[in-house]
Design a protein around this motif. Sequence first.
Motif, PDB file in Angstrom:
ATOM      1  N   SER A  50      39.890  36.838  40.935  1.00 45.55           N
ATOM      2  CA  SER A  50      41.087  37.693  41.689  1.00 45.55           C
ATOM      3  C   SER A  50      41.530  38.618  40.863  1.00 45.55           C
ATOM      4  N   THR A  51      41.324  38.811  39.798  1.00 49.54           N
ATOM      5  CA  THR A  51      41.734  39.778  38.659  1.00 49.54           C
ATOM      6  C   THR A  51      40.622  40.816  38.567  1.00 49.54           C
ATOM      7  N   CYS A  52      41.313  42.057  38.751  1.00 56.71           N
ATOM      8  CA  CYS A  52      40.241  43.131  38.752  1.00 56.71           C
ATOM      9  C   CYS A  52      40.797  44.042  37.427  1.00 56.71           C
ATOM     10  N   ILE A  53      39.777  44.603  36.644  1.00 55.90           N
ATOM     11  CA  ILE A  53      39.681  45.469  35.685  1.00 55.90           C
ATOM     12  C   ILE A  53      39.217  46.686  35.933  1.00 55.90           C
ATOM     13  N   MET A  54      40.105  47.746  35.919  1.00 52.74           N
ATOM     14  CA  MET A  54      39.593  49.044  36.231  1.00 52.74           C
ATOM     15  C   MET A  54      39.241  49.672  34.936  1.00 52.74           C
ATOM     16  N   GLU A 107      44.928  39.918  43.057  1.00 55.29           N
ATOM     17  CA  GLU A 107      46.061  39.447  42.855  1.00 55.29           C
ATOM     18  C   GLU A 107      46.637  40.291  41.522  1.00 55.29           C
ATOM     19  N   ASP A 108      45.620  40.724  40.689  1.00 55.75           N
ATOM     20  CA  ASP A 108      46.063  41.211  39.560  1.00 55.75           C
ATOM     21  C   ASP A 108      45.245  42.301  38.967  1.00 55.75           C
ATOM     22  N   ILE A 109      45.900  43.581  38.745  1.00 59.25           N
ATOM     23  CA  ILE A 109      44.946  44.614  38.269  1.00 59.25           C
ATOM     24  C   ILE A 109      45.236  45.023  36.811  1.00 59.25           C
ATOM     25  N   TYR A 110      44.312  45.058  36.078  1.00 59.96           N
ATOM     26  CA  TYR A 110      44.435  45.526  34.635  1.00 59.96           C
ATOM     27  C   TYR A 110      43.695  46.863  34.612  1.00 59.96           C
ATOM     28  N   PHE A 121      52.810  52.470  37.631  1.00 52.90           N
ATOM     29  CA  PHE A 121      52.712  51.117  38.392  1.00 52.90           C
ATOM     30  C   PHE A 121      53.079  49.620  37.685  1.00 52.90           C
ATOM     31  N   LYS A 122      53.594  50.143  36.602  1.00 51.45           N
ATOM     32  CA  LYS A 122      53.964  49.033  35.514  1.00 51.45           C
ATOM     33  C   LYS A 122      52.650  47.959  35.541  1.00 51.45           C
ATOM     34  N   ILE A 123      51.594  48.371  35.008  1.00 52.26           N
ATOM     35  CA  ILE A 123      50.478  47.456  34.950  1.00 52.26           C
ATOM     36  C   ILE A 123      50.513  46.588  33.665  1.00 52.26           C
ATOM     37  N   PRO A 124      50.431  45.382  33.918  1.00 50.61           N
ATOM     38  CA  PRO A 124      50.990  44.326  32.906  1.00 50.61           C
ATOM     39  C   PRO A 124      50.075  44.423  31.351  1.00 50.61           C
ATOM     40  N   LYS A 125      48.942  44.675  31.544  1.00 47.38           N
ATOM     41  CA  LYS A 125      47.871  44.841  30.443  1.00 47.38           C
ATOM     42  C   LYS A 125      46.976  46.070  30.468  1.00 47.38           C
TER      43      LYS A 125
END
Length: 259
Positions: free
Chosen positions: A25-29, A95-98, A116-120
Motif C-alpha cells: 500500500s506504499t507507492c514510490i514514484m 495509503e502512502d506516497i514517497y 504536497f508535504k510528501i513525508p520522505k
Amino acid sequence: MNLPEINQKTKIIKQGLPRFYHGNSTCIMLIHGWTGCPEDLNSIGQKLNTEGGYTVDIPRLPGHGTNLKDMENTGANIWLRYVMDRYLELSYKYEDIYMAGESMGGLICLLSAIQFKIPKIVLFAPAIATISKGVYWAPLLKHIIKRVPSKVDRHEQDDEDTLLYKSEYKQNTSVQTVAELNKLIKLTRHNLSRLQSKALVFWSKKDKSVSSKALDILNNKTPKTNIQYVILEESGHLVTNGPEKEIVLKKTLDFFKQG
C-alpha cells in the motif's frame, strides 16, 4: 487554442515506456531526469518492488522517450504538472506516497514534496547547481542558438533502441530545453526553505553534471536535521546505474523502511 504540436509519426522509444510494479500500500514514484527516460530508474525500481515490497511507479515525462523536437514542444510547467497530477492519481489509491528523483527529476521531486508535504523523498544527484555554466545562460542563448552538437558515447552492447535514443537526445543539446531546466532550478531554489520532508541525498565526487554546490544550497536553505547525505566516490551522474548502485539501493531501502 491549437492542437498540440506532436508529429503524427512520433513514437515512443522502448526505453521511454513508463514502468509500474504492483506491491504493497506504499507507492514510490521515481522521476527521471532531463532528456532521460524511465529505463534510467528501472533497475532500482524493480528492486524496491522485489526487495522492499513497494508499489513502484516510473512515469515518462512529456517530450521524453520520443524525439528532441517533441521535447522542445513541452517544458518545465508541463513536466512538473504531469508529475503532480500523477501523484494525485496515486494518492487516491495508495495509503502512502514517497518520491525519488534523479537530476532534474530531483528538482521535480523537491517541488512536489513542498507542494504536497510528501513525508520522505530521495534525491539522486539533484540538479540544484550544475557544473555547466551554459545552463544559466540558456534563457538568453535560446534566442540565438537552437541546438549545440554534443559528443555521444556509444558502446558495443548498445542495441538498436539505445542507439536511437542516443541519436535523438544526446547527439544535439537543445538550448530551449536547457532553458526550461533552468526554470526548474530557479523555482526549486526559491522554495527550498519550505521543505518539510525527510530527505536522503546522493551525490558522487565524479559527477560531471551536478556541482557539489547543490549540497551546499540544500544544506543552507533547508532544515538540516531532515536531510541525510551520502557522498559516493566512484559513480558518475546516474548514481542508480553506476558502480556503487548496490550502496544506493541499500541505503534507499533502509531510508524508506525507517519509521
